[in-house]
Design a protein around this motif. Structure first.
Motif, short mmCIF file in Angstrom:
data_model
loop_
_atom_site.label_atom_id
_atom_site.label_comp_id
_atom_site.label_asym_id
_atom_site.label_seq_id
_atom_site.Cartn_x
_atom_site.Cartn_y
_atom_site.Cartn_z
N GLU A 6 7.16 0.88 4.67
CA GLU A 6 5.53 1.47 4.81
C GLU A 6 4.97 0.52 3.68
O GLU A 6 5.56 0.01 2.65
N GLY A 9 -0.33 1.43 0.87
CA GLY A 9 -0.80 2.22 -0.19
C GLY A 9 -1.70 1.86 -1.35
O GLY A 9 -1.68 0.61 -1.37
N LEU A 20 -2.61 2.05 6.45
CA LEU A 20 -1.02 1.95 6.16
C LEU A 20 -0.35 1.38 7.23
O LEU A 20 -0.79 1.64 8.50
N TRP A 36 3.54 9.90 10.88
CA TRP A 36 2.93 10.18 9.42
C TRP A 36 3.05 11.26 8.59
O TRP A 36 2.45 12.31 9.28
N ARG A 38 2.99 13.48 4.62
CA ARG A 38 2.62 13.14 3.16
C ARG A 38 2.96 14.41 2.37
O ARG A 38 3.02 15.35 2.93
N THR A 90 -4.87 12.47 -1.56
CA THR A 90 -3.91 11.90 -2.44
C THR A 90 -2.60 12.32 -2.40
O THR A 90 -2.40 13.71 -2.30
N VAL A 92 1.97 10.92 -1.67
CA VAL A 92 2.72 9.91 -1.01
C VAL A 92 2.94 10.20 0.51
O VAL A 92 3.16 11.20 0.86
N TYR A 93 2.61 8.97 1.20
CA TYR A 93 2.53 9.10 2.64
C TYR A 93 3.95 8.48 3.17
O TYR A 93 4.51 7.15 2.56
N THR A 120 4.70 5.79 0.34
CA THR A 120 3.67 4.77 0.05
C THR A 120 2.40 5.50 -0.75
O THR A 120 2.28 6.78 -0.12
N GLN A 121 2.26 5.42 -2.10
CA GLN A 121 1.28 6.16 -2.55
C GLN A 121 0.08 5.85 -2.19
O GLN A 121 -0.41 4.69 -2.17
N VAL A 122 -0.84 6.92 -2.02
CA VAL A 122 -2.34 6.76 -1.73
C VAL A 122 -2.96 7.86 -2.74
O VAL A 122 -2.85 8.75 -2.84
#
Length: 126
Positions: A6, A9, A20, A36, A38, A90, A92-93, A120-122
């Motif tokens: 991924e 983010g 993403l 996806w 999260r 917010t 982690v995806y 991946t952190q959003v």
């Protein structure tokens, strides 16, 4: 043998957008559903969106109308366009593939099920 990677983010202000990407690597013959999910701190992992190889999509209720999932089968990549982001997005995806057919040097082909990326952190600031 197969890896999902991924990217995309980051930190964005509320109301902003992010895209993403999830790329599948390996000796891949076919990919079924890409999706996806999260997970926010202290919460269970939840569905964001999925897309079948033919293009049919599903979305979690909290993202409908704001997020769009797509895929490029030739590139073995799925995308998640996120707009009108909210602080509650917010998390982690994680990218997921439910089924992949890999080329196998001994059997010709083999199936692999339920593959996850590293996440991946959003982060959406208010």
């Amino acid at each position: 043998q197969v890896q999902l990677v991924e990217s995309g983010g980051g930190l964005v202000q509320a109301g902003g957008s992010l895209r993403l990407s999830c790329a599948a690597f390996g000796n891949i013959l076919n990919i079924n559903t890409m999706g996806w999910y999260r997970q926010a701190p202290g919460k269970q992992r939840e569905l964001v969106a999925t897309i079948l190889s033919g293009g049919s999509t599903t979305y979690g209720d909290s993202v409908k109308g704001r997020f769009t999932i797509s895929r490029d089968n030739a590139k073995k990549t799925a995308y998640l366009e996120m707009s009108s982001l909210k602080p509650e997005d917010t998390a982690v995806y994680y990218c997921n593939v439910d089924w992949i057919m890999l080329r196998d040097q001994y059997r010709g082909a083999k199936e692999v099920f339920d593959i996850w990326g590293q996440g991946t952190q959003v982060t959406v600031s208010s």
